[in-house]
Write a protein that holds these residues in place. Structure first.
Motif: not given
Length: 479
Positions: A13-14, A221, A256, A259-260, A364, A366, A397, A429-430
């Motif tokens: 994670g980020y 994300y 964090s 998972s992404l 978080w 998506n 990113q 984040l991504m």
């Protein structure tokens, strides 16, 4: 590349980098972080130890405290020690509920007569303490009991970077044979109980026209944060108050995702924001007036309506008998409070005191949008649910729009969707985007005197045949 190949394999994670002045990116990306809280960060293992805060308390619900005040309470009515309170100090008994058998009798205002029993009466729900009684925490002056969404701190716009010069080449997809098309149609017929398979077995193919559908998908994300005041019964747990230090900013706390590109949320207690307050609903007594009898401890009997007698028809005549529910009294003990007129306070669960603190919620999410290019009568939504060849895939990113795909509409959709993926209340984040090429084959055929077509699509060879000629087992067509 297989469509089932996971992206960013082994990548964790980020999380934001804590520090003065908010978030500062390094190297154009987010540094991976461990789970909150990291070793050595707040709160330290074992909780915080500290003394009582300055005076400035909470008398409860804007009304005067019970006669004589709260036992052992400081002038401010608030205790913020780092451990259990000292003997004789407020809160009493370390937040323990009143001992069993000590339910007090209600002595406030109540109806002059017993009320009719209502087993469906609803108990009052817990209420939040008045905002004017909450502590003033630096950096959290606008926090209430409703979630306060916080925009992320400013950071370098990585979209100013140059687009990649070497991008993945676009790949083609395989075509199908007549045998593949016939098997697909037979499988389609088997899923419809009234369809005859004779046409699928005997039809003659006139032509197979292979085309492709294109499915572009963009995922962003993002991480959002919100704060609010929260409370819970104080049962003697550790209290990390302002005396232990300055509360960190909401974007300075490390967090964090597991998972992404997976939706997830997590809540934290903001360090150095907790305190103990006397319960405002029960005035730190642990009990409130019974909602069923309104404090009288007794209710009118619902069987005889308070008369003490009921009428029963027996042997052809009406007989007046003593009510067996109230034994002729017309009144009976309230089943909710057992005659005390008081019930345990739901706000503090009988513990008399509340732990109040600022809660940080990290969400978080998506965000997914797509665009499908498909120029046959096949409905577009069918393309979304089948597999195809991943012709292009890229993650960063911030991703740059696709500009080298041979289908112009996909390039235009990529530009539009990326421009629309701006979320002011979230930190990105991504991102990742991809193009799938889904094979679609138009199968032209003739059966008896009928010429028609059906479509085979996806690597699974799904079939779409809205004009199948044998829609009944006996061979007749349903009009």
């Amino acid at each position: 590349m297989s469509e089932k190949t996971p992206l960013l394999s082994g990548q964790g994670g980020y999380a934001p980098v804590p520090g003065a002045g908010g978030y500062q990116p390094q190297g154009g990306g987010y540094a991976p972080q461990g789970p909150y809280p990291p070793q050595g960060a707040y709160p330290p293992q074992g909780g915080y130890q500290g003394g009582p805060p300055p005076a400035g308390g909470y008398p409860g619900a804007g009304q005067p405290p019970p006669s004589g005040g709260y036992p052992g309470a400081p002038p401010g009515g608030s205790y913020q020690g780092g451990g259990p309170p000292p003997a004789g100090a407020y809160p009493p008994q370390g937040g323990a509920p009143p001992p069993a058998g000590s339910v007090p009798k209600f002595s406030g205002e109540m109806p002059n007569e017993d009320v009719m029993d209502d087993p469906n009466s609803q108990e009052a729900q817990p209420t939040a303490p008045p905002m004017e009684k909450m502590d003033n925490i630096g950096g959290y002056s606008n926090v209430g009991f409703n979630a306060n969404v916080l925009p992320p701190p400013s950071y370098e716009d990585v979209t100013k970077e140059q687009p990649p010069t070497d991008r993945q080449a676009i790949q083609n997809v395989p075509t199908i044979t007549e045998q593949d098309a016939r098997e697909s149609l037979l499988n389609f017929v088997s899923q419809h109980c009234c369809y005859g398979k004779g046409a699928a077995e005997d039809l003659k193919f006139l032509d197979l026209k292979s085309t492709s559908a294109f499915h572009y998908t963009l995922e962003t994300y993002g991480e959002g944060r919100s704060t609010c005041w929260a409370y819970e019964p104080y049962t003697g747990q550790m209290i990390d108050g302002p005396q232990n230090g300055t509360a960190p900013g909401p974007w300075d706390i490390q967090a964090s995702p597991p998972s992404l590109f997976q939706d997830y949320n997590q809540s934290f207690e903001v360090p150095h924001t907790a305190s103990v307050k006397p319960c405002h609903d029960c005035f730190a007594s642990g009990y409130v007036r019974c909602h069923r009898c309104f404090g009288r401890g007794r209710v009118r009997c619902s069987s005889c309506h308070g008369s003490g007698h009921t009428t029963r028809y027996h042997d052809g005549e009406h007989r007046r008998e003593r009510c067996h529910w109230c034994h002729g009294d017309g009144r009976r003990e309230c089943y909710t409070c057992h005659g005390h007129g008081m019930v345990v306070c739901k706000t503090c669960a009988g513990h008399r005191n509340l732990k109040c603190y600022i809660k940080l919620t990290v969400t978080w999410k998506n965000h997914v949008n797509d665009h499908i290019v498909e120029r046959t009568p096949l409905p577009d939504h069918l393309i979304r649910n089948v597999s195809g060849q991943i012709a292009f895939e890229e993650s960063n990113q911030r991703v740059w729009p696709i500009n080298h795909f041979h289908e112009r509409e996909i390039n235009e959709a990529s530009v539009r969707l990326i421009q629309n993926h701006q979320f002011p209340t979230e930190r990105i984040l991504m991102q990742r985007h991809k193009v799938r090429i889904v094979p679609v084959t138009q199968c032209l055929y003739k059966w008896k005197n009928t010429e028609s077509d059906f479509y085979v699509y996806g690597f699974e060879h799904h079939c779409y045949a809205p004009n199948y000629p044998q829609t009944c087992c006996c061979g007749c067509s349903i009009l």
